[in-house]
Scaffold this motif. Sequence first.
Motif, PDB file in Angstrom:
ATOM      1  N   THR A   1      52.847  -3.533 -69.192  1.00  0.00           N
ATOM      2  CA  THR A   1      52.012  -2.613 -68.427  1.00  0.00           C
ATOM      3  C   THR A   1      51.885  -3.144 -67.007  1.00  0.00           C
ATOM      4  O   THR A   1      51.776  -4.358 -66.807  1.00  0.00           O
ATOM      5  N   LEU A   2      51.899  -2.243 -66.038  1.00  0.00           N
ATOM      6  CA  LEU A   2      51.768  -2.631 -64.639  1.00  0.00           C
ATOM      7  C   LEU A   2      50.972  -1.558 -63.913  1.00  0.00           C
ATOM      8  O   LEU A   2      51.253  -0.365 -64.063  1.00  0.00           O
ATOM      9  N   ASP A   3      49.986  -1.964 -63.132  1.00  0.00           N
ATOM     10  CA  ASP A   3      49.226  -1.020 -62.323  1.00  0.00           C
ATOM     11  C   ASP A   3      50.029  -0.686 -61.068  1.00  0.00           C
ATOM     12  O   ASP A   3      50.438  -1.596 -60.332  1.00  0.00           O
ATOM     13  N   VAL A   4      50.258   0.612 -60.855  1.00  0.00           N
ATOM     14  CA  VAL A   4      51.056   1.061 -59.710  1.00  0.00           C
ATOM     15  C   VAL A   4      50.382   2.254 -59.033  1.00  0.00           C
ATOM     16  O   VAL A   4      49.488   2.876 -59.589  1.00  0.00           O
ATOM     17  N   GLY A   5      50.865   2.595 -57.852  1.00  0.00           N
ATOM     18  CA  GLY A   5      50.332   3.719 -57.107  1.00  0.00           C
ATOM     19  C   GLY A   5      50.923   5.044 -57.562  1.00  0.00           C
ATOM     20  O   GLY A   5      52.055   5.098 -58.058  1.00  0.00           O
TER      21      GLY A   5
ATOM     22  N   ASN B   1      41.921  -0.398 -53.572  1.00  0.00           N
ATOM     23  CA  ASN B   1      43.062  -0.859 -54.365  1.00  0.00           C
ATOM     24  C   ASN B   1      43.870  -1.910 -53.623  1.00  0.00           C
ATOM     25  O   ASN B   1      44.048  -1.838 -52.409  1.00  0.00           O
ATOM     26  N   ASN B   2      44.388  -2.871 -54.378  1.00  0.00           N
ATOM     27  CA  ASN B   2      45.309  -3.857 -53.835  1.00  0.00           C
ATOM     28  C   ASN B   2      46.709  -3.461 -54.295  1.00  0.00           C
ATOM     29  O   ASN B   2      46.942  -3.268 -55.489  1.00  0.00           O
TER      30      ASN B   2
ATOM     31  N   LEU C   1      53.616   1.981 -51.911  1.00  0.00           N
ATOM     32  CA  LEU C   1      52.381   2.223 -51.162  1.00  0.00           C
ATOM     33  C   LEU C   1      51.777   0.921 -50.653  1.00  0.00           C
ATOM     34  O   LEU C   1      51.831  -0.113 -51.310  1.00  0.00           O
ATOM     35  N   THR C   2      51.190   1.011 -49.464  1.00  0.00           N
ATOM     36  CA  THR C   2      50.421  -0.084 -48.869  1.00  0.00           C
ATOM     37  C   THR C   2      49.078   0.491 -48.432  1.00  0.00           C
ATOM     38  O   THR C   2      48.900   1.713 -48.396  1.00  0.00           O
ATOM     39  N   LYS C   3      48.152  -0.368 -48.059  1.00  0.00           N
ATOM     40  CA  LYS C   3      46.844   0.108 -47.591  1.00  0.00           C
ATOM     41  C   LYS C   3      47.004   1.038 -46.380  1.00  0.00           C
ATOM     42  O   LYS C   3      46.317   2.053 -46.279  1.00  0.00           O
ATOM     43  N   ASP C   4      47.897   0.707 -45.466  1.00  0.00           N
ATOM     44  CA  ASP C   4      48.099   1.539 -44.276  1.00  0.00           C
ATOM     45  C   ASP C   4      48.645   2.918 -44.641  1.00  0.00           C
ATOM     46  O   ASP C   4      48.199   3.931 -44.110  1.00  0.00           O
ATOM     47  N   VAL C   5      49.614   2.957 -45.547  1.00  0.00           N
ATOM     48  CA  VAL C   5      50.187   4.238 -45.963  1.00  0.00           C
ATOM     49  C   VAL C   5      49.146   5.070 -46.703  1.00  0.00           C
ATOM     50  O   VAL C   5      49.017   6.277 -46.473  1.00  0.00           O
ATOM     51  N   VAL C   6      48.384   4.423 -47.574  1.00  0.00           N
ATOM     52  CA  VAL C   6      47.338   5.142 -48.311  1.00  0.00           C
ATOM     53  C   VAL C   6      46.308   5.724 -47.345  1.00  0.00           C
ATOM     54  O   VAL C   6      45.851   6.853 -47.522  1.00  0.00           O
TER      55      VAL C   6
ATOM     56  N   GLY D   1      46.190   7.710 -57.009  1.00  0.00           N
ATOM     57  CA  GLY D   1      45.445   6.460 -57.117  1.00  0.00           C
ATOM     58  C   GLY D   1      46.306   5.369 -57.698  1.00  0.00           C
ATOM     59  O   GLY D   1      47.528   5.414 -57.636  1.00  0.00           O
ATOM     60  N   LYS D   2      45.656   4.391 -58.268  1.00  0.00           N
ATOM     61  CA  LYS D   2      46.356   3.260 -58.875  1.00  0.00           C
ATOM     62  C   LYS D   2      45.984   3.217 -60.347  1.00  0.00           C
ATOM     63  O   LYS D   2      44.812   3.007 -60.701  1.00  0.00           O
TER      64      LYS D   2
END
Length: 191
Positions: free
Chosen positions: A88-92, A168-169, A134-139, A66-67
């Motif tokens: 702090t950074l939100d990442v996949g 997720n963005n 990660l991108t929406k398509d890959v996810v 997830g993210k």
Amino acid sequence: MVVLGGPQDPGTSLEQCPHFNASAECELINKAITSGRAVVGVCLGSQLIGEALNATFAHSPEKEIGKFPIHLTEEGLANPKFSHFGKTLDVGHWHNDMPGLSENARIIAYSEGCPRQIVEYSNLVYGFQCHMELTKDVVELLIQASETELATLTDRRFVQQPAALRQNNYDEMNQTLFIFLDKLVADYLVN
């Protein structure tokens, strides 16, 4: 060199996965590192970098899918290549292993579920356990390949289910990764 991930771990044998030769990959990574090339590993790729440097991978305390946020260490905050990350950074994430630490390795970032999210092995060699690419398509492809597994992980605190994964963005983390890569290439061209 960019070494990507996969469902294997560095201990996966040729018998288990005939198209994956961890030993040959580690040898190639080692050649790139010793010849002064910039090397970035993602997930399994980060574990293979560690293995190439005689640092055995380990299982992460938590499976993360997830993210979720990563937090920069003091080393990370002081490193100019990561100055744009913030604290702090939100990442996949899509893993349950982490890279080993060589004698000179520095942990740049960690998460609540994994103590080794970004590792600096040298000025030109980095392992990213997290998935900032990660991108929406890959996810969506990962969800399709993992839907059965995801349904068995509803009790895990760092595993998002398909509906949340799709919401997720990933744009901000992608841009943050691109800036890091630009800085790495600039350092490589100077050396």
